[in-house]
Write a protein that holds these residues in place. Structure first.
Motif, PDB file in Angstrom:
ATOM      1  N   GLN A   1       0.880  -1.350  -0.159  1.00  0.00           N
ATOM      2  CA  GLN A   1      -0.206  -0.275  -0.414  1.00  0.00           C
ATOM      3  C   GLN A   1       0.353   1.352  -0.422  1.00  0.00           C
ATOM      4  O   GLN A   1       0.489   1.857  -0.715  1.00  0.00           O
ATOM      5  CB  GLN A   1      -0.512   0.356   0.712  1.00  0.00           C
ATOM      6  CG  GLN A   1      -2.376  -0.782   1.024  1.00  0.00           C
ATOM      7  CD  GLN A   1      -1.756  -2.401   1.637  1.00  0.00           C
ATOM      8  OE1 GLN A   1      -0.280  -2.315   2.395  1.00  0.00           O
ATOM      9  NE2 GLN A   1      -2.438  -3.635   1.314  1.00  0.00           N
TER      10      GLN A   1
ATOM     11  N   ASP B   1     -10.911  -4.478  -3.239  1.00  0.00           N
ATOM     12  CA  ASP B   1     -11.358  -3.716  -1.956  1.00  0.00           C
ATOM     13  C   ASP B   1     -12.226  -2.305  -1.832  1.00  0.00           C
ATOM     14  O   ASP B   1     -11.239  -1.624  -1.419  1.00  0.00           O
ATOM     15  CB  ASP B   1      -9.989  -3.829  -1.255  1.00  0.00           C
ATOM     16  CG  ASP B   1      -9.984  -3.700   0.802  1.00  0.00           C
ATOM     17  OD1 ASP B   1     -10.780  -2.962   1.408  1.00  0.00           O
ATOM     18  OD2 ASP B   1      -9.817  -5.077   1.334  1.00  0.00           O
TER      19      ASP B   1
ATOM     20  N   ALA C   1     -12.731  -0.163   0.692  1.00  0.00           N
ATOM     21  CA  ALA C   1     -11.782   0.750   2.064  1.00  0.00           C
ATOM     22  C   ALA C   1     -10.714   0.800   1.084  1.00  0.00           C
ATOM     23  O   ALA C   1     -10.411   1.940   2.334  1.00  0.00           O
ATOM     24  CB  ALA C   1     -12.731  -0.677   3.172  1.00  0.00           C
ATOM     25  N   GLN C   2      -9.701  -0.205   1.242  1.00  0.00           N
ATOM     26  CA  GLN C   2      -9.088   0.563   0.660  1.00  0.00           C
ATOM     27  C   GLN C   2      -8.660   1.667  -0.429  1.00  0.00           C
ATOM     28  O   GLN C   2      -7.950   2.689  -0.437  1.00  0.00           O
ATOM     29  CB  GLN C   2      -8.136  -0.647   0.258  1.00  0.00           C
ATOM     30  CG  GLN C   2      -7.438  -1.756   1.574  1.00  0.00           C
ATOM     31  CD  GLN C   2      -6.490  -3.048   1.245  1.00  0.00           C
ATOM     32  OE1 GLN C   2      -5.759  -2.176   0.030  1.00  0.00           O
ATOM     33  NE2 GLN C   2      -6.096  -4.044   2.043  1.00  0.00           N
ATOM     34  N   CYS C   3      -9.186   1.091  -1.612  1.00  0.00           N
ATOM     35  CA  CYS C   3      -9.330   2.358  -2.819  1.00  0.00           C
ATOM     36  C   CYS C   3     -10.382   3.612  -1.658  1.00  0.00           C
ATOM     37  O   CYS C   3      -9.469   4.588  -1.987  1.00  0.00           O
ATOM     38  CB  CYS C   3     -10.796   2.022  -3.427  1.00  0.00           C
ATOM     39  SG  CYS C   3     -10.518   0.169  -4.372  1.00  0.00           S
ATOM     40  N   GLU C   4     -11.225   3.802  -1.271  1.00  0.00           N
ATOM     41  CA  GLU C   4     -11.124   4.885  -0.327  1.00  0.00           C
ATOM     42  C   GLU C   4      -9.725   5.408   0.408  1.00  0.00           C
ATOM     43  O   GLU C   4      -9.672   6.676  -0.266  1.00  0.00           O
ATOM     44  CB  GLU C   4     -12.319   4.499   0.383  1.00  0.00           C
ATOM     45  CG  GLU C   4     -13.274   4.086  -0.257  1.00  0.00           C
ATOM     46  CD  GLU C   4     -14.424   5.501  -0.743  1.00  0.00           C
ATOM     47  OE1 GLU C   4     -13.652   6.916  -0.907  1.00  0.00           O
ATOM     48  OE2 GLU C   4     -15.638   5.633  -1.630  1.00  0.00           O
ATOM     49  N   ALA C   5      -9.295   4.687   1.363  1.00  0.00           N
ATOM     50  CA  ALA C   5      -8.504   4.994   1.970  1.00  0.00           C
ATOM     51  C   ALA C   5      -6.990   5.676   1.319  1.00  0.00           C
ATOM     52  O   ALA C   5      -6.402   6.895   1.689  1.00  0.00           O
ATOM     53  CB  ALA C   5      -8.101   3.802   2.951  1.00  0.00           C
TER      54      ALA C   5
ATOM     55  N   THR D   1      -6.689   3.134   8.024  1.00  0.00           N
ATOM     56  CA  THR D   1      -7.447   4.435   7.270  1.00  0.00           C
ATOM     57  C   THR D   1      -8.846   3.456   6.401  1.00  0.00           C
ATOM     58  O   THR D   1      -9.439   3.713   6.982  1.00  0.00           O
ATOM     59  CB  THR D   1      -6.809   5.165   6.688  1.00  0.00           C
ATOM     60  OG1 THR D   1      -5.778   5.772   6.930  1.00  0.00           O
ATOM     61  CG2 THR D   1      -7.918   5.874   6.022  1.00  0.00           C
ATOM     62  N   ALA D   2      -8.007   2.312   6.217  1.00  0.00           N
ATOM     63  CA  ALA D   2      -9.096   1.763   5.487  1.00  0.00           C
ATOM     64  C   ALA D   2      -9.963   0.713   6.428  1.00  0.00           C
ATOM     65  O   ALA D   2     -11.248   0.915   5.987  1.00  0.00           O
ATOM     66  CB  ALA D   2      -8.018   0.627   4.484  1.00  0.00           C
ATOM     67  N   LYS D   3      -9.476   0.062   7.175  1.00  0.00           N
ATOM     68  CA  LYS D   3     -10.300  -0.498   8.742  1.00  0.00           C
ATOM     69  C   LYS D   3     -10.996   0.099   9.040  1.00  0.00           C
ATOM     70  O   LYS D   3     -12.486   0.497   8.905  1.00  0.00           O
ATOM     71  CB  LYS D   3      -9.213  -1.150   9.622  1.00  0.00           C
ATOM     72  CG  LYS D   3     -10.092  -1.573  10.983  1.00  0.00           C
ATOM     73  CD  LYS D   3      -9.045  -1.558  11.632  1.00  0.00           C
ATOM     74  CE  LYS D   3      -9.913  -2.452  12.919  1.00  0.00           C
ATOM     75  NZ  LYS D   3      -8.745  -3.203  14.133  1.00  0.00           N
TER      76      LYS D   3
ATOM     77  N   LYS E   1     -13.898   0.954   6.322  1.00  0.00           N
ATOM     78  CA  LYS E   1     -14.632  -0.043   6.266  1.00  0.00           C
ATOM     79  C   LYS E   1     -15.885  -0.107   6.940  1.00  0.00           C
ATOM     80  O   LYS E   1     -17.242  -0.588   7.528  1.00  0.00           O
ATOM     81  CB  LYS E   1     -13.977  -1.413   6.127  1.00  0.00           C
ATOM     82  CG  LYS E   1     -15.265  -2.611   5.594  1.00  0.00           C
ATOM     83  CD  LYS E   1     -14.114  -3.348   6.132  1.00  0.00           C
ATOM     84  CE  LYS E   1     -12.532  -4.015   4.522  1.00  0.00           C
ATOM     85  NZ  LYS E   1     -12.194  -4.632   4.868  1.00  0.00           N
TER      86      LYS E   1
END
Length: 514
Positions: free
Chosen positions: A201, A221, A223-227, A434-436, A439
Motif C-alpha cells: 500500500q 477492496d 475500503a482500501q480504494c477509499e483510503a 484508514t481502510a479499516k 470499512k
C-alpha cells in the motif's frame, strides 16, 4: 460425452482451419472496426464466440444509433437483444434495461426472458452477451445469473458471446458452432513491471503521489480504494458496485472522459469502462494476484493512448507454494459421476423433509461447486468448474513468474524483470488503519439505511425508487420476493434485522424459500 464432443469439434476446426482453433481470423488496422469484416462471419445459428480486441467496436456493431431528428433512442438492431454485465455499461449505450424496448439490458434481465409467458417471441432473435470472460473470472459472485444466461441459450435462434480475451478452451460446458478472432494491435506499447513487497500500500501511494500521468488503479477492496483516494495528493474518483448510480460515475461511463487524475476501482471497473481521453502516456496500477486475462482487460480501459501504457503490478511477498495439478477434463468426468449418484440417492428418499435436508447444500449456485440442484434435478456446474480452474491458474501464475510472463507476452506486453522493494512500514500501517476505519464507517452507514427501510416499511411509507438509495430499494425488492414466496408478515422484522447482523441472511432466506 460433451467433453469428448468438444475435443472432437476443436480437432475438426483445427484441421479445417490450418491448425487454428478459430473458424476465421482477421487483423485490423487502427482505423478499422469489426464492421469491416462482420459479413464474413456466420453467426446465424448455434452458440458462437467472438474474441475481438479492445477498440474494434464489437458491442456497437449490434447497436442502432439514436436519431435526434425522430427522437429515436439508441437501441439494439432489429433481431438482436444485447446483454451487458453492468448498469453503467448499459447507460453508456443509452439502454433502458427493457428487453422489449431498446433491447439493451444488463445480464440480470435474463430473468425477464426466462419467465416470459411467450417464449416463441425469442425464437427468431439473436442473443448477444458482452464481456463473457466474466463467466469464469467472476462466477464467484455472479453464479446465479451466469447459469441462467446459459440456460436461456436454447430459446434463441443463435447466441453470440463476445470478449476481448476469452477463448473456446475457457468454457468446458459449451459447444461452439463458430469461433472467430479479430485482432487489433495496441497503438501504445504495453510495459509491465511486477513489484513484490510486504508493504504494497505504501509503494502504491508513493507512485500515485509522484506520477504526472493519468492513472487507473485496480484494487478489489472498497475500503482500501477509499483510503488511498483520501491520502493521495491528486484528484481521484472511486468506482465500485455501491457507487455505480452516482452522477459522477454514470457521467464517466457515458462520456468516456476521465476528469480526475486517478481512478480507483474494484472488479466493477474492469468491465465496460472505455476511457476516451486522447493521451500519449498513462499509468495502470494493479494490486494483488490477478489472472493475466484480467490484467489485459484492465490495461485496455484506456482506449486512445498513442505511446505508452505503463503497468505496475504489485503483489505481496510470500513463500512460493506448490499448487498441484488441475485436470479439468477429469474434474468434469468426476462431476458427472457425482451428479448421477446424487440424483439416484435423491429419488430413493421417501419424505420431502429428507429430500430438502439432502439437497440444501446443493441448492442455487454455489461458486466453485461441481454440481448444483435446481428444480428437482442435479446438474453439472460446468461454469463452476471453469471458475475453479481459472482460480487455480491464477494461483499458478502467482507462484511462477516465468509462466506469468509467458502469458502476458501472449497479450503483447513487454515484461520487465521482477523487482523486490521494501516500502515504509509506518505509512503502510496508516493506510491499513484508514481502510479499516472507512470499512467500519461504511457498515454503519449501510446499517442506518437498513434501519430506515425497516421503519418506513412498518409505518407504510416506503420510499419510491427515484427517492431511495440502491441498497434501500434492493432490500425492499428482496423482501417483496420473499413475501410472494411465502414469508409470513410476522417474520418480516426479524428478517430485516437479521440482514443487519449478517449480510448473507437474505441469500440464505431465498435458498430456503426454494
Amino acid at each position: 460425452m460433451l467433453g469428448k464432443i468438444r475435443v472432437l469439434t476443436n480437432a475438426i476446426r483445427k484441421e479445417l482451419n490450418k491448425g487454428s482453433i478459430y473458424n476465421g481470423e482477421w487483423t485490423l488496422e487502427q482505423n478499422q472496426y469489426i464492421s469491416s469484416i462482420f459479413d464474413k462471419m456466420d453467426l446465424t445459428s448455434g452458440v458462437n464466440l467472438v474474441n475481438s480486441s479492445v477498440g474494434t467496436g464489437k458491442t456497437t456493431q449490434f447497436i442502432q444509433e439514436a436519431n435526434p431528428e425522430t427522437n429515436q433512442k439508441a437501441r439494439a438492431k432489429p433481431g438482436y437483444i444485447v446483454l451487458v454485465p453492468l448498469t453503467s455499461i448499459r447507460l453508456s449505450f443509452e439502454g433502458d434495461n427493457d428487453v422489449f424496448s431498446t433491447g439493451i439490458c444488463t445480464w440480470n434481465q435474463i430473468e425477464t426472458i426466462l419467465k416470459h409467458s411467450n417464449k416463441e417471441y425469442f425464437a427468431d432473435k439473436t442473443l448477444v452477451i458482452d464481456e463473457v470472460h466474466g463467466f469464469f473470472l467472476d462466477y464467484g459472485y455472479k453464479a446465479n445469473v451466469i447459469n441462467r444466461l446459459i440456460a436461456s441459450f436454447p430459446l434463441f435462434k443463435s447466441v453470440i458471446m463476445m470478449s476481448g480475451t476469452a477463448t473456446p478452451n475457457d468454457f468446458s460446458g459449451i459447444e461452439f458452432n463458430k469461433v472467430y478472432k479479430i485482432y487489433k494491435p495496441s497503438e501504445a506499447r504495453k510495459v509491465i513491471s511486477t513489484v513484490v513487497s510486504t508493504r504494497v500500500q505504501d509503494l502504491v501511494l508513493n507512485q500515485l503521489n509522484s506520477s504526472k500521468r493519468k492513472t487507473i488503479v485496480l484494487l478489489n477492496d472498497k475500503a482500501q480504494c477509499e483510503a488511498l483516494n483520501q491520502m493521495c495528493t491528486r484528484t481521484g474518483l472511486v468506482v465500485n458496485a455501491d457507487k455505480k448510480s452516482n452522477d459522477d460515475v454514470v457521467e464517466l461511463y457515458v462520456s468516456g472522459q476521465m476528469k480526475v487524475e486517478v481512478l480507483y476501482g474494484t472488479y466493477s471497473i474492469v468491465e465496460g469502462l472505455s476511457i476516451e481521453n486522447q493521451l500519449e502516456e498513462v499509468d495502470i496500477v494493479i494490486v494483488g494476484d490477478e489472472h493475466p486475462a484480467r490484467i489485459e482487460q484492465f490495461t485496455n480501459r484506456f482506449r486512445k493512448i498513442s505511446k505508452l501504457k505503463n503497468v505496475t503490478y504489485y503483489v505481496n511477498r510470500r513463500e512460493v507454494v506448490e499448487v498441484g495439478i488441475f485436470n479439468r477434463a477429469e474434474v468434469v468426468a468426476d462431476a458427472k459421476v457425482m451428479k448421477e449418484l446424487l440424483q439416484t440417492t435423491y429419488e430413493a428418499l421417501q419424505t420431502e423433509e429428507a429430500k430438502y435436508s439432502f439437497t440444501s447444500q446443493y441448492r442455487k449456485d454455489i461458486a466453485g461447486s461441481m454440481v448444483y440442484f435446481h428444480e428437482g434435478k442435479f446438474e453439472v456446474s460446468f461454469t463452476g468448474i471453469d471458475y475453479a480452474y481459472s482460480e487455480h491458474k491464477t494461483r499458478e501464475y502467482a507462484n511462477d513468474f516465468s509462466l506469468l510472463s509467458a502469458e502476458l507476452k501472449n497479450y503483447g506486453f513487454i515484461v520487465q524483470p521482477l523487482r523486490f522493494e521494501d516500502g515504509d512500514g509506518e505509512n503502510n500501517a496508516v493506510i491499513a488503519d484508514t481502510a479499516k476505519r472507512l470499512k467500519e464507517e461504511a457498515v454503519e452507514a449501510e446499517n442506518a439505511i437498513i434501519e430506515e427501510y425497516l421503519s418506513d416499511a412498518i409505518n407504510g411509507t416506503v420510499k419510491p425508487v427515484e427517492e431511495a438509495t440502491e441498497l434501500y430499494t434492493a432490500i425492499d425488492q428482496s423482501v417483496e420476493k420473499l413475501l410472494a414466496r411465502g414469508l409470513h408478515k410476522d417474520d418480516f422484522e426479524s428478517l430485516v434485522k437479521g440482514f443487519i447482523d449478517d449480510r448473507s441472511f437474505f441469500y440464505r432466506a431465498h435458498v430456503d424459500a426454494d
